[in-house]
Design an enzyme around this catalytic site. Structure first.
Site, short mmCIF file in Angstrom:
data_model
loop_
_atom_site.label_atom_id
_atom_site.label_comp_id
_atom_site.label_asym_id
_atom_site.label_seq_id
_atom_site.Cartn_x
_atom_site.Cartn_y
_atom_site.Cartn_z
N LYS A 88 41.89 52.05 44.31
CA LYS A 88 41.90 50.79 43.73
C LYS A 88 40.44 50.74 43.15
O LYS A 88 39.69 50.76 43.11
CB LYS A 88 42.09 49.70 45.19
CG LYS A 88 42.94 49.20 45.34
CD LYS A 88 43.00 47.82 46.72
CE LYS A 88 44.10 46.62 46.23
NZ LYS A 88 44.11 46.55 47.11
C1 E4P Z 1 45.94 43.44 47.49
O1 E4P Z 1 45.64 44.37 47.58
C2 E4P Z 1 45.06 42.46 48.14
O2 E4P Z 1 44.81 43.46 48.88
C3 E4P Z 1 45.79 41.36 49.00
O3 E4P Z 1 47.04 41.19 48.17
C4 E4P Z 1 44.23 40.43 48.34
O4 E4P Z 1 45.02 38.77 49.18
P1 E4P Z 1 44.39 37.67 49.47
O5 E4P Z 1 44.93 36.63 48.70
O6 E4P Z 1 45.54 36.82 50.65
O7 E4P Z 1 43.42 38.18 49.77
#
Ligand code: E4P
Length: 215
Positions: free
Chosen positions: A83
């Site tokens: 990522k």
């Molecule tokens: C995605 O890969 C992220 O980890 C995640 O969806 C972020 O979500 P949040 O806005 O609830 O922290």
């Protein structure tokens, strides 16, 4: 549409994996920080379950650092997707990692142009954060609609991974639009299973079954 869990909790992942409805996992530094284990130990536990797609995020902000972390993370297990945040340094790192065959999940995407660029540098997944846009008073699902349309126009192979999902309607809408993947917290995935009429209907069937002569 594939369903991913947005968590670093091995217990949560195991629960959904054993039910058989889980296609992958996304983690991020915040989620990892809640588990009290080293990142590598967590990744080894998660990948050992057999989850086919596990996103692990770099924390470096410069290209060289991202490359170093990305190359290390991909060696942890063949199911790791690296990522990388949507920045200039991140785009540069993604282009290099993708050319080496590493699957990159480009994260923190908040505009269609960012998604266009993620595709251009060869990201395997693009992650629009819809809940965080909703929190700002902007329609997050509209961003998903725009990205899906743009990718279809140009037959872009990058998969749209709807992230920052907050409730089951986000999942329904993402599926109606034709997004490839939705990643969600455990509590949201649990709600996909449940319906009060299912519980009521089952209770009635079991009660009526008691009236059936046995023997
Ligand atoms: C995605 O890969 C992220 O980890 C995640 O969806 C972020 O979500 P949040 O806005 O609830 O922290």
């Amino acid at each position: 549409m594939q369903l991913f869990l947005d968590t670093a909790s091995v217990t949560e992942i195991k629960t959904m994996w054993e039910i058989g409805i889980l296609d992958g996992v996304t983690t991020n530094p915040t989620l990892v920080s809640k588990e009290g284990k080293t990142f590598d130990a967590l990744l080894r536990e998660i990948t050992a379950l057999g989850i086919p797609s596990v996103s692990a995020e770099v924390v470096a902000t410069d290209t060289e650092g991202m490359l170093r972390e990305g190359r290390r993370l991909r060696e942890v297990h063949s199911s790791i997707y690296v990522k990388i945040p949507m920045t200039s340094a991140g785009l540069k790192a993604t282009k290099i990692l993708a050319s080496e065959g590493t699957r990159v999940n480009m994260t923190l995407v908040f505009s269609p142009n960012q998604a266009l660029l993620a595709a251009k540098v060869g990201a395997t997944y693009v992650s629009p954060f819809i809940g965080r846009l909703d929190d700002q008073g902007q329609d997050g699902m509209e961003l998903v609609r725009e990205i899906v349309t743009i990718y279809r126009n140009y037959k872009v192979p990058t998969k749209v991974l709807v992230a920052s999902v907050r409730h089951p309607m986000h999942v329904v809408d993402a599926a109606k639009i034709g997004a490839d993947i939705a990643t969600m917290p455990f509590a949201v995935m649990e709600k996909l299973v449940q319906h009060p009429l299912t519980d009521l209907g089952l209770a009635r069937f079991l009660k009526d079954w008691e009236k059936v002569p046995k023997g």
